[in-house]
Write an enzyme that holds these catalytic residues in place. Structure first.
Site, PDB file in Angstrom:
ATOM      1  N   THR A 230       0.903  -1.156   0.000  1.00  0.00           N
ATOM      2  CA  THR A 230       0.000   0.000   0.000  1.00  0.00           C
ATOM      3  C   THR A 230       0.933   1.194   0.000  1.00  0.00           C
ATOM      4  O   THR A 230       2.072   1.072   0.437  1.00  0.00           O
ATOM      5  CB  THR A 230      -0.816   0.059   1.321  1.00  0.00           C
ATOM      6  OG1 THR A 230      -1.772  -0.995   1.324  1.00  0.00           O
ATOM      7  CG2 THR A 230      -1.533   1.377   1.527  1.00  0.00           C
ATOM      8  N   VAL A 259     -12.947  -4.896   1.289  1.00  0.00           N
ATOM      9  CA  VAL A 259     -12.422  -3.540   1.427  1.00  0.00           C
ATOM     10  C   VAL A 259     -11.523  -3.510   2.649  1.00  0.00           C
ATOM     11  O   VAL A 259     -11.912  -3.964   3.728  1.00  0.00           O
ATOM     12  CB  VAL A 259     -13.575  -2.519   1.564  1.00  0.00           C
ATOM     13  CG1 VAL A 259     -13.029  -1.130   1.869  1.00  0.00           C
ATOM     14  CG2 VAL A 259     -14.408  -2.487   0.284  1.00  0.00           C
ATOM     15  N   GLY A 282      -0.351  -2.458   6.017  1.00  0.00           N
ATOM     16  CA  GLY A 282      -0.282  -3.754   6.681  1.00  0.00           C
ATOM     17  C   GLY A 282      -1.677  -4.319   6.860  1.00  0.00           C
ATOM     18  O   GLY A 282      -2.582  -3.994   6.076  1.00  0.00           O
ATOM     19  N   GLY A 284      -5.031  -4.620   7.192  1.00  0.00           N
ATOM     20  CA  GLY A 284      -6.072  -3.604   7.214  1.00  0.00           C
ATOM     21  C   GLY A 284      -7.190  -3.897   8.191  1.00  0.00           C
ATOM     22  O   GLY A 284      -7.777  -2.978   8.771  1.00  0.00           O
TER      23      GLY A 284
HETATM   24  N1  ASP Z   1      -3.667  -2.191   4.428  1.00  0.00           N
HETATM   25  C1  ASP Z   1      -3.892  -2.796   3.143  1.00  0.00           C
HETATM   26  C2  ASP Z   1      -5.216  -3.492   3.180  1.00  0.00           C
HETATM   27  O1  ASP Z   1      -5.508  -4.126   4.166  1.00  0.00           O
HETATM   28  C3  ASP Z   1      -2.876  -3.781   2.709  1.00  0.00           C
HETATM   29  C4  ASP Z   1      -1.449  -3.480   3.027  1.00  0.00           C
HETATM   30  O2  ASP Z   1      -1.108  -2.346   3.352  1.00  0.00           O
HETATM   31  O3  ASP Z   1      -0.624  -4.403   2.936  1.00  0.00           O
HETATM   32  O4  ASP Z   1      -5.925  -3.436   2.194  1.00  0.00           O
END
Ligand code: ASP
Length: 382
Positions: A230, A259, A282, A284
């Site tokens: 992200t 989502v 990370g 979410g």
């Molecule tokens: N935070 C993002 C999500 O959960 C994924 C990520 O940042 O790795 O969609």
């Protein structure tokens, strides 16, 4: 009309940034004295390499993949551009980069091989947000979120509505799955189970190019990194105006329609022009269930410096998540990473991750670079 965004106000703040920069006089603003932000690592929040905010100076912070994003955001803010436009432009570099498999073009797809993007933007001076979720075929969801912010009375538009909204605003549709991410997705599909009709590498008797097929263990190790990624970027102008943006392809191979935190205001992003701006990357699901970004900003409002604020929220997440046994290791520590980023109104910044080893990008006016995140837990096995 009073409940509608004051577009003129937004544009005025865009135009006023340069002038405001010249007259910057916040000197810590509502927060009083400039505090220290620890940017080094350390279990339990101990850190090295303290970075103080310098009132009247620009600062942009981002996830580790955002070195070009923070550099661009700072460059644009210095040119007098509004911080919301600056952060959206900054993350746009990564959205257009097919080699960054966590956002935009080349982002990893959902379980059916379709790239679904989430993004949000929040503008401190007007306290207005815009976001889109599960949008397909549009390379720059952060720019679409900015249109939601600027041109609608809404905050969030999802799915096909978001795609059509983007098209109506002149965005062009394109296939965002690259050949590389298609092949990775197909590998993942084939290795999900050994008792379906797809052949895993180790089950294949014949490979046309004659190479030894990777074993399932080797392939799984190669795919292990698949879920991370992200880009979040928060910035403050020399006048103390804040904005933030988070954009992502979300969890790789997610259930279609899933989502994450990135487009949810308060979870993957929150900006309060009186205090600061924060974001998350990370897992979410945990950023959502802890109102992660909002909690970080509230911790800063209560006096914590940005790094301490991130660590305090991570600690709450770690404490609560123990109730879900699949998410903790044998010692009760979270088995996932969550990274929080924060910039305060006075330019102080900090970031912390759940498990040691992450970095973040920052440009506090002295050049874009990566620094180590503070952390709550040492890496497992160490
Ligand atoms: N935070 C993002 C999500 O959960 C994924 C990520 O940042 O790795 O969609």
């Amino acid at each position: 009309m009073s409940n509608h965004i004051d577009r003129r106000g937004f544009l005025v703040s865009v135009g006023a940034a340069a002038g405001a920069a010249a007259t910057a006089g916040l000197a810590g603003g509502a927060l009083g004295a400039v505090g220290q932000s620890q940017s080094g690592g350390g279990a339990g929040g101990g850190g090295v390499g303290a970075r103080a905010g310098r009132a009247g100076r620009v600062c942009a912070i981002s996830s580790a993949n955002g070195v070009p994003a923070v550099a661009r955001a700072v460059e644009r803010i210095r040119a007098g551009v509004d911080p919301a436009l600056a952060v959206v432009e900054g993350v746009g570099i990564l959205e257009a980069d097919p080699n960054d498999k966590t956002v935009g073009l080349g982002g990893r797809p959902n379980e059916f091989g379709i790239v679904e993007l989430d993004a949000s933007v929040m503008h401190g001076p007007t306290h207005k947000a815009g976001s889109v979720a599960s949008v397909q075929n549009i390379m720059h969801p952060a720019q679409v979120a900015l249109k939601v912010l600027q041109y609608t009375d809404h905050v969030m538009i999802v799915g096909d509505g978001a795609r059509k909204f983007a098209i109506a605003h002149g965005f062009k549709e394109e296939n965002l799955l690259t050949e590389e991410t298609r092949q990775e997705w197909m590998q993942w599909r084939r290795h999900r189970s050994e008792i379906d009709d797809w052949l895993t590498d180790s089950q294949m008797d014949w490979k046309p190019d004659g190479t030894r097929p990777l074993t399932n263990t080797e392939k799984r190790a190669e795919l292990e990194e698949r879920s991370a990624g992200t880009i979040h970027c928060s910035a403050v102008t020399p006048a103390g105006d804040l904005a933030g943006c988070t954009t992502t392809s979300g969890l790789a191979y997610k259930i279609p329609g899933r989502v994450g935190d990135s487009p949810i205001i308060g979870a993957g992003l929150f900006t309060d022009n009186e205090v600061g701006s924060a974001g998350a990357t990370g897992r979410g699901e945990e950023a959502i269930q802890s109102c992660g970004a909002h909690s970080v900003v509230m911790e800063m409002a209560n006096g914590k410096d940005p790094t301490e604020a991130c660590l305090a929220v991570l600690k709450k997440v770690a404490d609560r998540v123990r109730r879900q046994r699949r998410l903790v290791d044998e010692r009760g520590r979270p088995n996932f990473n969550l990274v929080l980023y924060a910039v305060r109104k006075d330019g102080a910044y900090g970031s912390a991750c759940m498990i040691e080893g992450r970095e973040f990008a920052v440009d506090d006016g002295t050049g874009a670079r990566r620094e180590k995140c503070a952390f709550l837990f040492e890496r497992r096995g160490d």
